[in-house]
Structures are given as structure tokens and as C-alpha cells.
Design a protein around this motif. Structure first.
Motif: not given
Length: 398
Positions: A25, A42, A77-80, A92-93, A95
Motif C-alpha cells: 500500500n 498512482k 487492487s484498491s484506490v481511495g 492505492a493498494g 496486487e
């Protein structure tokens, strides 16, 4: 005063448990939410993760890595969004399997867990003399240093500066790099390594003792920096993280062709056996392991290594419950070849816990904790004064 000492104890315990940032992360600042800004954030987040996971600060210049940034979304895999220091951030996470596959393609290393806990002793030579920078001193350098450690996935500890610290080590001890008192006072923090940092205006010098257990008997790795303080701390943490990664990181693309026997003695219970097995299975340098023999206090495995035996040893002995013993060897074509790697299990390592805070009122109504703090403060002032006397008649160099 009681509240202050309770806070110090809390900070001490939190140092060992609060390093919760995932390797995969990253959180980076953004000015706005438009498409171009988000893409750049990103990509920056991905580079931070790659540096952290590979253990190589220079991986950002790898051609394969540079090319992969064009398809950064396929790794996420994830973003916020969040906020840090009143600045909007993108979180950002990534994989883990895709990041590791990219490291293989880039012919880079993988630096897994556990990571070493590194204790930093910092002394600043300023207008009012030399002063130790403590965890609870509210100095910006502490937060900068810990943020840099989080960026590299390197857990950083800073001494709290309570009574035990102040009375057991002096400013000249740290500035002069006297390892005996520094090793003794550092033991309560249970670090894997110790760093001494001396700061004077726009210059900085540092010494790293990568294995705390050998601090009194080994020469340090050293370096120096010049420039703005945040940039200097950034460079120091990068170099120290690179040092540790070079000792324990493995190449994911290597074939496991190095097979040897590993024996561990000193096992006292089934709990010891299972704890050892979990430790071995968690090592990045072991591709596979198979139980050969199990007897009272001794277990032997046949292991296949993804790394050299030196890297395997460095990674294994990060766990201070395990100590290396002399290997069984033979002579082949004039070279010493190990037949069996031998280690000893030393039991469960426990983190030191600060003594409970108590107050005891004396005749004048002052609590003993207040008296202790006053004594500590006086000792610090005396150290600074004695250092100034030395400076007036001695070498003023770092």
C-alpha cells in the motif's frame, strides 16, 4: 508530570506495534482529482511499493519498471482518497502477486518480512550546544525519520528520553560513538540494529551497526551527507534500508538448486518445534523444506535455497531466538564445503517492558517522578556544558 511519563511508556510500547503499513500500500499527496493528476499519483504510489518490496532504491530506473507504469491500473487492487498533514492524498493498494511477477521480469530482488527494527540515536549540534533528539521532544526530525522508514518498510525506533535513557547515556557518549554505554542503554528497546546520527547545520554523519548483538565487537557501516535536513534523512534511510535488503533480499527468478541440510538444536517442547517450523516456512530464501529427522532437542531438515547461504543466514538470524553454530564441512577440490548448517534455538524472545510509573510523595510535597525528571534535566545540561569545554580545546570536526 505523571501524565508525561505515562505518555512516554505508551510511546515506547507503540514503537513495536504501530508499524502497520502494508508493503503493498502507498499514500501520496495530490493537488486535485483530475485524470492526469490521479494517474501520476498512482504511478508514484507504484514506484514507492516497488522500492519497498524490492529493497532497491534504484529500481525506479529499471527499464521494465518504467514500461510497466503505463499500465499501472492493472496492478492496483484498491484506490481511495484520504488526508495527511492537511493535504489531500491518494491511497492505492497493489496486487502482491502482480508486483512479485513484475520483480521477476525486472530481474530484481524481493525483500520480505520480517523487517529489522532499527534504533536511531540522533544528536544535533546547534546554537545552544549539543542535544539528543528524543521520541517525545516534538522535533520535526523524528516525524520525518519515521515517515522515511515507513516509505522503505523499515521500522524505525527513536529513544523515548525517559529517566533510564537520560541517566545511562550522555551526549558525549553518542557524539563520540562509544559503543559500550550505547549498547547497554539500547538493549531495553530490543532492536535488530542501531544507528548513530550526528547533525551539524547542513552536514550529517551516520554509523550503522546492522546486528545489535555484535555491536560491541564489529565495525560500523558509515556515511555522510550534506544539504537540507529532510533530504539528508531521506538519503540515510535509503542507504540503511538498501544495506539490510542486500543482506536478506532474494531473487524470485532463481531456481532452487542449492540444497543442504539444516539442523537446529535446543528445542525444549512441541511449541518450540512449531514456532521454528513457522519461522522457516516464512523465509523468502527457502524454496522448499522436508523433515529429515526429529529427536529430543534436535530437528534436521533438507532445505532448497533460493539464495546464497549467507543471505539465508542473515534472514534467519533476524529472529534472535535462533543463533548460528559451526557448520559441518568437508574439503572438495581444496574448498571448504558445508555438509550441514547448524543453529541453536534459544527460546522465546520477549520485548522489554518499561517499569510501571509510580509516584511517592516526599516531605516537601514533590513526587519522586518530578525529582527524577529534574535530576535527568540537570544531567543533560551538565553533559552539554562538558561537551562545550571539550570543543573549546579540541577538534571541532565531526
Amino acid at each position: 508530570m505523571l501524565r508525561l511519563l505515562v505518555l512516554i511508556s505508551t510511546l515506547f510500547l507503540a514503537s513495536f506495534t504501530a508499524f502497520a503499513s502494508s508493503l503493498y500500500n502507498a499514500e501520496v499527496p495530490v493537488e486535485d482529482s483530475d485524470t492526469a493528476t490521479e494517474l501520476a499519483a498512482k504511478q508514484q504510489a507504484m514506484l514507492e511499493v516497488l522500492v519497498r518490496v524490492s529493497g532497491q532504491s534504484e529500481i525506479t530506473e529499471n527499464p521494465v519498471v518504467k514500461k510497466s507504469l503505463g499500465s499501472v491500473d492493472t496492478f492496483i487492487s484498491s484506490v481511495g482518497y484520504g488526508e495527511k498533514n492537511e493535504q489531500k492524498t491518494l491511497i492505492a493498494g497493489f496486487e502482491s502477486s502482480k508486483i512479485r511477477a513484475l520483480l521477476i521480469q525486472a530481474d530484481a530482488t524481493f525483500w520480505g518480512e520480517p523487517r529489522p527494527y532499527v534504533l536511531f540515536w540522533l544528536v544535533e549540534d546547534g546554537a545552544n550546544g549539543r542535544n539528543v533528539i528524543w521520541e517525545q521532544s516534538e522535533n520535526d526530525m523524528v516525524s520525518v525519520l519515521k515517515a522515511e522508514g515507513e516509505r522503505r518498510g523499515l521500522p524505525i525506533l527513536v529513544p523515548v528520553g525517559d529517566f533510564d535513557d537520560v541517566v545511562n547515556v550522555s551526549v558525549p557518549d553518542i557524539w563520540g560513538g562509544f559503543v559500550n554505554p550505547l549498547s547497554d542503554v539500547s538493549e531495553r528497546y530490543n532492536p535488530d540494529g542501531v544507528v548513530l546520527v550526528k547533525i551539524r547545520r547542513n552536514r550529517l554523519s551516520w554509523q550503522l551497526y546492522p546486528k545489535f548483538a555484535d555491536m560491541k565487537y564489529s565495525a560500523p557501516v558509515s556515511g555522510s551527507e550534506s544539504g537540507e535536513i529532510n533530504a539528508m534523512l531521506n538519503s540515510v534511510v535509503d542507504q540503511i534500508a538498501d544495506q539490510y535488503a542486500s543482506r536478506t533480499a532474494v531473487s524470485l527468478g532463481n531456481d532452487a538448486t542449492n540444497t543442504t541440510l539444516l539442523s537446529v538444536s535446543g528445542l525444549q517442547s512441541s511449541e518450540d518445534y512449531f514456532a521454528l517450523e513457522r519461522t522457516l516456512k516464512g523465509l523468502n530464501s527457502i524454496a522448499s523444506m522436508e523433515l529429515e529427522t526429529l529427536s529430543k532437542e534436535l530437528v534436521t531438515y533438507r532445505i532448497s535455497l533460493l539464495s546464497s547461504e549467507d543471505v539465508f543466514n542473515n534472514e534467519l538470524t533476524v529472529d534472535r531466538r535462533i543463533r548460528k553454530q559451526d557448520a559441518d564441512t568437508e574439503i572438495v577440490d581444496g574448498n571448504v564445503v558445508p555438509l550441514r548448517l547448524n543453529y541453536r534455538w534459544q527460546g522465546i524472545a520477549k520485548l522489554p517492558v518499561p517499569a510501571p510509573v509510580t509516584t511517592e510523595t516526599v516531605q516537601d510535597g514533590t513526587s519522586s517522578t518530578e525529582i527524577a525528571t529534574e535530576v535527568a534535566t540537570e544531567g543533560t545540561e551538565q553533559d552539554i556544558q562538558s561537551t562545550e569545554v571539550v570543543d573549546n580545546g579540541g577538534d571541532d570536526s565531526q
